[in-house]
Design a protein around this motif. Structure first.
Motif, PDB file in Angstrom:
ATOM      1  N   GLU A  25      23.452  21.223  54.256  1.00  0.00           N
ATOM      2  CA  GLU A  25      23.116  20.798  53.309  1.00  0.00           C
ATOM      3  C   GLU A  25      21.762  20.040  53.507  1.00  0.00           C
ATOM      4  OE1 GLU A  25      23.365  19.290  49.076  1.00  0.00           O
ATOM      5  OE2 GLU A  25      24.323  20.865  50.419  1.00  0.00           O
ATOM      6  N   LEU A  26      21.680  19.592  54.380  1.00  0.00           N
ATOM      7  CA  LEU A  26      20.190  18.716  54.696  1.00  0.00           C
ATOM      8  C   LEU A  26      18.889  20.050  54.791  1.00  0.00           C
ATOM      9  CD1 LEU A  26      20.868  15.952  57.019  1.00  0.00           C
ATOM     10  CD2 LEU A  26      20.969  15.968  54.678  1.00  0.00           C
ATOM     11  N   GLN A  27      19.220  20.975  55.398  1.00  0.00           N
ATOM     12  CA  GLN A  27      18.327  22.042  55.610  1.00  0.00           C
ATOM     13  C   GLN A  27      18.096  22.732  54.102  1.00  0.00           C
ATOM     14  OE1 GLN A  27      19.736  25.534  57.676  1.00  0.00           O
ATOM     15  NE2 GLN A  27      17.604  26.170  58.072  1.00  0.00           N
ATOM     16  N   SER A  28      19.000  22.762  53.339  1.00  0.00           N
ATOM     17  CA  SER A  28      18.752  23.350  52.098  1.00  0.00           C
ATOM     18  C   SER A  28      18.002  22.468  51.117  1.00  0.00           C
ATOM     19  CB  SER A  28      20.320  23.664  51.437  1.00  0.00           C
ATOM     20  OG  SER A  28      20.222  24.036  49.994  1.00  0.00           O
ATOM     21  N   VAL A  29      18.204  21.136  51.207  1.00  0.00           N
ATOM     22  CA  VAL A  29      17.474  20.305  50.402  1.00  0.00           C
ATOM     23  C   VAL A  29      16.188  20.415  51.072  1.00  0.00           C
ATOM     24  CG1 VAL A  29      17.147  17.642  50.092  1.00  0.00           C
ATOM     25  CG2 VAL A  29      19.435  18.475  49.820  1.00  0.00           C
ATOM     26  N   HIS A  30      15.835  20.304  52.188  1.00  0.00           N
ATOM     27  CA  HIS A  30      14.388  20.193  52.808  1.00  0.00           C
ATOM     28  C   HIS A  30      13.772  21.645  52.352  1.00  0.00           C
ATOM     29  CE1 HIS A  30      11.551  21.373  55.873  1.00  0.00           C
ATOM     30  NE2 HIS A  30      11.340  19.906  55.621  1.00  0.00           N
ATOM     31  N   LYS A  66      37.621  11.196  60.772  1.00  0.00           N
ATOM     32  CA  LYS A  66      37.852  10.926  59.578  1.00  0.00           C
ATOM     33  C   LYS A  66      36.597  10.319  58.632  1.00  0.00           C
ATOM     34  CE  LYS A  66      42.285  12.435  60.050  1.00  0.00           C
ATOM     35  NZ  LYS A  66      42.619  13.498  59.652  1.00  0.00           N
ATOM     36  N   ALA A  67      35.760   9.590  59.331  1.00  0.00           N
ATOM     37  CA  ALA A  67      34.894   8.941  58.969  1.00  0.00           C
ATOM     38  C   ALA A  67      33.706   9.836  58.508  1.00  0.00           C
ATOM     39  CB  ALA A  67      34.314   7.935  59.629  1.00  0.00           C
ATOM     40  N   SER A  68      33.392  10.791  59.627  1.00  0.00           N
ATOM     41  CA  SER A  68      32.626  11.974  59.567  1.00  0.00           C
ATOM     42  C   SER A  68      32.981  12.863  58.345  1.00  0.00           C
ATOM     43  CB  SER A  68      32.550  12.680  60.893  1.00  0.00           C
ATOM     44  OG  SER A  68      32.055  11.905  61.875  1.00  0.00           O
ATOM     45  N   MET A  69      34.041  13.184  57.902  1.00  0.00           N
ATOM     46  CA  MET A  69      34.498  14.003  57.008  1.00  0.00           C
ATOM     47  C   MET A  69      34.289  13.252  55.660  1.00  0.00           C
ATOM     48  SD  MET A  69      37.967  15.238  58.960  1.00  0.00           S
ATOM     49  CE  MET A  69      38.519  16.210  57.453  1.00  0.00           C
ATOM     50  N   CYS A  70      34.485  11.901  55.363  1.00  0.00           N
ATOM     51  CA  CYS A  70      34.442  11.200  54.469  1.00  0.00           C
ATOM     52  C   CYS A  70      32.730  11.198  54.400  1.00  0.00           C
ATOM     53  CB  CYS A  70      34.626   9.822  54.374  1.00  0.00           C
ATOM     54  SG  CYS A  70      36.639   9.737  54.258  1.00  0.00           S
ATOM     55  N   PHE A  71      32.096  10.841  55.233  1.00  0.00           N
ATOM     56  CA  PHE A  71      30.404  10.880  55.060  1.00  0.00           C
ATOM     57  C   PHE A  71      29.756  12.140  54.555  1.00  0.00           C
ATOM     58  CE2 PHE A  71      26.255  10.330  56.693  1.00  0.00           C
ATOM     59  CZ  PHE A  71      25.795   9.211  56.227  1.00  0.00           C
ATOM     60  N   CYS A  72      30.261  13.146  55.177  1.00  0.00           N
ATOM     61  CA  CYS A  72      29.891  14.430  54.504  1.00  0.00           C
ATOM     62  C   CYS A  72      30.149  14.751  53.285  1.00  0.00           C
ATOM     63  CB  CYS A  72      30.547  15.664  55.601  1.00  0.00           C
ATOM     64  SG  CYS A  72      29.882  17.237  55.211  1.00  0.00           S
ATOM     65  N   ARG A  73      31.263  14.392  52.721  1.00  0.00           N
ATOM     66  CA  ARG A  73      31.740  14.684  51.394  1.00  0.00           C
ATOM     67  C   ARG A  73      30.786  13.771  50.579  1.00  0.00           C
ATOM     68  NH1 ARG A  73      37.104  14.760  53.482  1.00  0.00           N
ATOM     69  NH2 ARG A  73      37.378  12.742  53.014  1.00  0.00           N
ATOM     70  N   SER A  74      30.666  12.646  50.896  1.00  0.00           N
ATOM     71  CA  SER A  74      29.610  11.591  50.024  1.00  0.00           C
ATOM     72  C   SER A  74      28.277  12.200  49.955  1.00  0.00           C
ATOM     73  CB  SER A  74      29.837  10.316  50.680  1.00  0.00           C
ATOM     74  OG  SER A  74      31.217   9.714  50.208  1.00  0.00           O
ATOM     75  N   VAL A  75      27.907  12.448  51.199  1.00  0.00           N
ATOM     76  CA  VAL A  75      26.317  13.227  50.953  1.00  0.00           C
ATOM     77  C   VAL A  75      26.424  14.408  50.240  1.00  0.00           C
ATOM     78  CG1 VAL A  75      24.626  14.186  52.402  1.00  0.00           C
ATOM     79  CG2 VAL A  75      25.651  12.398  53.352  1.00  0.00           C
ATOM     80  N   LEU A  76      27.261  15.152  50.065  1.00  0.00           N
ATOM     81  CA  LEU A  76      27.350  16.380  49.385  1.00  0.00           C
ATOM     82  C   LEU A  76      27.433  15.875  47.640  1.00  0.00           C
ATOM     83  CD1 LEU A  76      29.597  18.788  51.009  1.00  0.00           C
ATOM     84  CD2 LEU A  76      27.303  18.669  51.272  1.00  0.00           C
ATOM     85  N   ARG A  77      27.565  14.852  47.330  1.00  0.00           N
ATOM     86  CA  ARG A  77      27.929  14.622  46.128  1.00  0.00           C
ATOM     87  C   ARG A  77      26.507  13.926  45.702  1.00  0.00           C
ATOM     88  NH1 ARG A  77      31.289  10.057  44.512  1.00  0.00           N
ATOM     89  NH2 ARG A  77      30.537  10.594  42.485  1.00  0.00           N
ATOM     90  N   LEU A  78      25.674  13.580  46.530  1.00  0.00           N
ATOM     91  CA  LEU A  78      24.374  12.949  46.347  1.00  0.00           C
ATOM     92  C   LEU A  78      23.512  14.051  45.546  1.00  0.00           C
ATOM     93  CD1 LEU A  78      23.216  10.868  49.544  1.00  0.00           C
ATOM     94  CD2 LEU A  78      23.679  10.181  47.453  1.00  0.00           C
ATOM     95  N   GLY A  79      23.635  15.191  46.034  1.00  0.00           N
ATOM     96  CA  GLY A  79      22.816  16.093  45.294  1.00  0.00           C
ATOM     97  C   GLY A  79      21.242  16.319  46.060  1.00  0.00           C
ATOM     98  N   PHE A  80      20.548  17.199  45.260  1.00  0.00           N
ATOM     99  CA  PHE A  80      19.302  17.323  45.791  1.00  0.00           C
ATOM    100  C   PHE A  80      18.483  16.114  45.790  1.00  0.00           C
ATOM    101  CE2 PHE A  80      14.677  18.166  44.875  1.00  0.00           C
ATOM    102  CZ  PHE A  80      14.039  18.655  45.967  1.00  0.00           C
ATOM    103  N   ASP A  81      18.479  15.373  44.447  1.00  0.00           N
ATOM    104  CA  ASP A  81      17.551  14.263  44.339  1.00  0.00           C
ATOM    105  C   ASP A  81      18.079  13.037  44.959  1.00  0.00           C
ATOM    106  OD1 ASP A  81      15.741  15.516  42.425  1.00  0.00           O
ATOM    107  OD2 ASP A  81      17.007  15.164  40.836  1.00  0.00           O
ATOM    108  N   GLY A  82      19.260  12.852  45.174  1.00  0.00           N
ATOM    109  CA  GLY A  82      20.146  11.753  45.552  1.00  0.00           C
ATOM    110  C   GLY A  82      19.909  11.746  47.298  1.00  0.00           C
TER     111      GLY A  82
END
Length: 324
Positions: free
Chosen positions: A268-273, A218-234
């Protein structure tokens, strides 16, 4: 009323006994209090909940229904000032029906008068956490729904009181009572929607190493959703090198939910990179190989972890390239 007559009144039908033994866990067991002060469990469906209240001459059945009202259907508090004065006392009440009513009033204040509740928010959240621990499912679920409305109303102002609330929501979203579990999952989504990811990610990261695999998931799913909200700059500001370590760790976790969240995070990290490399095209053209995703993974992870990450991201990219 004789003891035998009282016994007849509270006798559990055979059909209820069969439901109680059901392995599906679709029903919970509200409690009834008798005039001897002892509690006995009966089986009812989730709603309505029935409490049998005693009086001086014996026991009388008094129906106490607890409605699970969606936020959009909540009405305003009739008398905000009076309700606010007695709110803490009601949340601390030993009467579970009163507590449920008070929790719904917290929701109403969050929706219609959130500034009135601001000064006592810490105390209110502590009592919501207490209700989340309540063994009675009606109180627990109402507290879960209250938490969602608090997140939506107070956003980052909840961060100082978040830790005890977060651990209880992760626990409730991991338990076997389906209707409580589903409500907790919705509340965790509300949390990741309304609380800033920069503040939330460090809190969540603690539970990615929890001994309970369901809580980790459950924490992993929340963590992933939060990272997706950061966006490229975040993501770049937070640190893509830190995030890839987290994702690589979850990629080998026990439960599929954790692994799926890790795969989503890695893409998401690959896309940002890759976007980062495109934005620095001059440097990239001079040293393209050193700045590739493969080199980035190999330089930041152990050989085994890098291999796993590259396998996941390459397979996902191949699937996108070939299409359905």
């Amino acid at each position: 009323m004789s003891d035998n007559a009282l016994s007849d009144l509270i006798k559990i039908p055979e059909s209820h006994k069969q439901i109680e033994n059901s392995p599906k866990g679709a029903f919970h067991k509200p409690q009834i209090e008798h005039n001897d002060g002892k509690l006995q469990e009966i089986t009812k469906s989730v709603c309505p909940l029935v409490e049998i209240s005693p009086n001086g001459n014996g026991a009388e059945a008094a129906s106490a229904e607890v409605e699970y009202i969606e936020s959009e259907n909540l009405d305003d508090v009739e008398d905000p000032n009076t309700s606010l004065e007695i709110l803490i006392a009601e949340l601390e009440s030993k009467d579970w029906v009163v507590v449920c009513g008070a929790l719904n009033n917290v929701r109403r204040f969050s929706l219609f008068h959130k500034e009135l509740l601001s000064d006592m928010l810490g105390n209110v959240v502590s009592l919501v956490v207490k209700s989340l621990k309540n063994p009675r499912s009606a109180v627990c679920k109402t507290a879960v729904m209250t938490s969602a409305d608090i997140f939506k109303a107070y956003n980052d102002r909840i961060i100082d009181s978040l830790d005890p609330l977060l651990v209880q929501l992760l626990l409730k979203s991991s338990q076997d009572k389906r209707f409580v579990c589903e409500a907790a999952e919705k509340t965790l989504i509300a949390m990741t929607t309304w609380v800033s990811p920069v503040l939330l990610l460090p809190k969540l990261q603690t539970y990615l190493k929890h001994k309970n695999p369901r809580i980790r998931a459950k924490a992993s799913m929340c963590f992933c959703r939060s990272v997706l909200r950061l966006g490229f700059d975040g993501v770049e500001t937070y640190g893509i090198d830190k995030l890839i370590h987290v994702a690589a760790l979850q990629l080998s976790d026990q439960l599929p939910e954790s692994r799926e969240a890790a795969r989503t995070l890695l893409l998401e990290l690959q896309s940002v990179h890759e976007k980062s490399q495109i934005s620095s095209a001059a440097t990239r053209s001079e040293n393209q190989d050193q700045n590739s995703w493969e080199k980035f993974c190999q330089s930041n992870l152990s050989p085994l972890s890098a291999q796993s990450v590259l396998r996941v991201t390459s397979v996902a990219r191949e699937g996108l390239a070939t299409g359905p």
